[in-house]
Write a protein that holds these residues in place. Structure first.
Motif, mmCIF file in Angstrom:
data_model
loop_
_atom_site.group_PDB
_atom_site.id
_atom_site.type_symbol
_atom_site.label_atom_id
_atom_site.label_comp_id
_atom_site.label_asym_id
_atom_site.label_seq_id
_atom_site.Cartn_x
_atom_site.Cartn_y
_atom_site.Cartn_z
ATOM 1 N N LEU A 58 3.718 3.648 10.530
ATOM 2 C CA LEU A 58 3.647 2.699 11.638
ATOM 3 C C LEU A 58 4.012 1.281 11.206
ATOM 4 O O LEU A 58 4.249 0.417 12.048
ATOM 5 N N GLU A 59 4.025 1.017 9.902
ATOM 6 C CA GLU A 59 4.177 -0.363 9.417
ATOM 7 C C GLU A 59 5.645 -0.730 9.191
ATOM 8 O O GLU A 59 6.513 -0.396 10.013
ATOM 9 N N ASP A 60 5.927 -1.384 8.070
ATOM 10 C CA ASP A 60 7.282 -1.887 7.809
ATOM 11 C C ASP A 60 8.297 -0.743 7.898
ATOM 12 O O ASP A 60 7.991 0.397 7.552
ATOM 13 N N THR A 90 -1.235 8.688 7.757
ATOM 14 C CA THR A 90 -0.497 7.617 8.424
ATOM 15 C C THR A 90 -0.540 6.370 7.565
ATOM 16 O O THR A 90 -1.436 6.222 6.732
ATOM 17 N N ARG A 91 0.470 5.498 7.757
ATOM 18 C CA ARG A 91 0.369 4.139 7.217
ATOM 19 C C ARG A 91 0.221 3.230 8.411
ATOM 20 O O ARG A 91 1.161 3.103 9.214
ATOM 21 N N ILE A 92 -0.960 2.615 8.539
ATOM 22 C CA ILE A 92 -1.194 1.709 9.663
ATOM 23 C C ILE A 92 -0.527 0.355 9.375
ATOM 24 O O ILE A 92 -0.110 0.090 8.254
ATOM 25 N N PRO A 121 -1.788 -0.957 4.103
ATOM 26 C CA PRO A 121 -0.853 -1.775 3.330
ATOM 27 C C PRO A 121 -1.468 -3.109 2.907
ATOM 28 O O PRO A 121 -2.463 -3.557 3.469
ATOM 29 N N LYS A 122 -0.856 -3.704 1.888
ATOM 30 C CA LYS A 122 -1.142 -5.096 1.498
ATOM 31 C C LYS A 122 -2.632 -5.357 1.262
ATOM 32 O O LYS A 122 -3.154 -6.408 1.632
ATOM 33 N N VAL A 123 -3.293 -4.388 0.650
ATOM 34 C CA VAL A 123 -4.722 -4.556 0.352
ATOM 35 C C VAL A 123 -4.869 -5.603 -0.749
ATOM 36 O O VAL A 123 -4.229 -5.513 -1.786
ATOM 37 N N LEU A 155 -0.676 -1.173 -3.256
ATOM 38 C CA LEU A 155 -0.789 -2.321 -4.162
ATOM 39 C C LEU A 155 0.493 -3.113 -4.023
ATOM 40 O O LEU A 155 1.510 -2.763 -4.619
ATOM 41 N N GLU A 156 0.461 -4.158 -3.205
ATOM 42 C CA GLU A 156 1.723 -4.849 -2.949
ATOM 43 C C GLU A 156 1.573 -6.355 -2.846
ATOM 44 O O GLU A 156 2.438 -7.024 -2.271
ATOM 45 N N THR A 157 0.478 -6.877 -3.418
ATOM 46 C CA THR A 157 0.381 -8.328 -3.583
ATOM 47 C C THR A 157 -0.187 -8.602 -4.975
ATOM 48 O O THR A 157 -0.891 -7.758 -5.540
ATOM 49 N N ALA A 182 8.325 -3.495 -3.222
ATOM 50 C CA ALA A 182 9.116 -4.525 -2.529
ATOM 51 C C ALA A 182 8.233 -5.720 -2.177
ATOM 52 O O ALA A 182 8.518 -6.864 -2.555
ATOM 53 N N ASP A 183 7.134 -5.466 -1.476
ATOM 54 C CA ASP A 183 6.238 -6.575 -1.156
ATOM 55 C C ASP A 183 5.647 -7.204 -2.416
ATOM 56 O O ASP A 183 5.450 -8.420 -2.480
ATOM 57 N N LEU A 184 5.372 -6.359 -3.407
ATOM 58 C CA LEU A 184 4.781 -6.905 -4.637
ATOM 59 C C LEU A 184 5.770 -7.833 -5.343
ATOM 60 O O LEU A 184 5.394 -8.901 -5.838
#
Ligand code: CQM
Ligand code: MG
Length: 346
Positions: A58-60, A90-92, A121-123, A155-157, A182-184
């Protein structure tokens, strides 16, 4: 933070009891699909036959104007599709987004009994897991669900990496953690536009010696993060995953990244395209020769102690444990895959 006595208490009256052990089932690849796409929804039974885990994203990668259609599409899949026992995840959307609350409320209420894991995501820290943990408990209680839905963190930050050990133990719902390269990379201000994988500029070079070319070797940009993530997960009794490899056409590069992660302790990776399902299956199923050797180690040391020689290699209590990791994994995969069962002799 909950204390040791209350760690396994349900967080809402009527919510199911949290699990003590995270279920160990094949998850060599978590296959991503876009549930807003009706054609892909029609392919769900086929995807479920070939992938270990199916994830409605559902996210990016889902455009803002498709968010609600993706959520509704996933509800349709959960209600109607024949998944043949393949877990549905799911990925919310990110917790600060306008969609995350409705993602959780709708999915748990409508298809909570067939939803195994919610990927968040982005926890950044335990507060994110605690929020989802309590909300899931409330929704599970309201829907009278009989088993808890688990949580998987991405793990993306940079902050998430700094807090990874606490995140891994933030709730008994924690199933695992994936690298979000990518986000990380953006969060760390790394200078790469790739989604996972190496970079030709990240290398070590040999010292100069007169007249010779100086050999240099490309290094793995993700080694540190994967190492930390694997340790945090193993220490917490949960499972680490590589995450995505965005260069779909580079099957060789994808296989090499997945294999490095496998050797370091990851149990699986994401597949973004059908071609990556086969790659992950190949990589995250232990090699036949390794499994057969590991079986010989276990047979040679029935009580797992003392020192022995096998094909000129020293075997002791520790190598017995290494062998057991491989044989346990092979045994679990053999239950799902007849070809592997035959190849492993299990
Ligand atoms: C990469 C894309 C655009 C190439 O899509 P394409 O249509 O150009 O590919 P294709 O090779 O032309 O497709 C061939 C056939 O495969 C199908 N197909 C293609 N993909 C799939 C799929 N996943 N599942 C099932 N079927 C699929 C496609 O529909 C087509 O079917 P057809 O022949 O019947 O027309 C496409 O594969 C796709 O959208 N994949 C999912 C992308 C995604 O989920 N991205 C988000 C996760 S990564 C991420 O978020 C980062 C992270 C963690 O957050 C962070 O590092 O920060
Ligand atoms: Mg991301």
């Amino acid at each position: 933070m909950r204390n040791a006595r209350s760690y396994f208490a349900p967080l809402a009256i009527g919510a199911p009891q949290p699990v003590r052990e995270i279920p160990v089932t094949p998850s060599r690849m978590i296959h991503f699909f876009d549930p807003s796409n009706a054609k892909l929804r029609g392919k769900v039974p086929d995807m479920a036959r070939s992938a270990d885990v199916l994830l409605g994203n559902l996210e990016d990668a889902i455009a803002a104007d498709k968010k609600e259609a993706a959520r509704a599409g996933l509800v349709e899949v959960g209600r109607e599709a024949d998944l043949g026992g393949t877990p549905l995840w799911t990925r919310i959307n990110a917790l600060e987004s306008p969609w995350a609350l409705d993602d959780l409320v709708t999915l748990v209420t409508e298809i909570g009994s067939v939803l195994d894991v919610v990927m968040v995501p982005k926890v950044e820290g335990v507060e994110d897991i605690h929020y989802v943990d309590r909300l899931l408990a409330q929704l599970e209680a309201r829907s009278e669900l009989q088993r808890p839905i688990l949580i998987h963190a991405i793990l993306e930050t940079a902050q998430g990496v700094a807090n990874v050990e606490e995140i891994a133990t933030a709730s008994p719902r924690m199933q695992g953690i994936s690298l979000g390269p990518a986000d990380l990379a953006a969060s760390r201000r790394m200078k790469t536009t790739r989604v996972g994988g190496g970079h030709p500029g990240y290398r070590v070079i040999a010292d100069p010696s007169s007249g010779d070319a100086r050999p240099s070797y490309q290094q793995d940009l993700w080694h540190y993060t994967i190492g930390r993530m694997v340790d945090a997960c193993a220490a917490a009794g949960i499972f680490p995953y590589y995450g995505p490899f965005g260069d779909i056409k580079d099957e060789v590069g994808c296989e090499a990244q997945f294999r490095a992660a496998y050797l370091m302790g990851c149990v699986g990776a994401w597949s973004l395209h059908p071609v990556q399902i086969g790659i992950a299956k190949r990589v995250f199923s232990p090699e036949v020769d390794e499994v057969r050797f590991a079986k010989r180690v276990l047979e040679a040391i029935p009580d797992g102690s003392g020192v022995h020689m096998l094909d000129g290699k020293m075997q002791d209590d520790a190598t017995w444990k290494q062998a057991k990791v491989l044989v346990d994994l092979a045994t679990m995969l053999a239950r799902k895959d007849e070809e592997l069962a035959e190849a492993y002799g299990l």
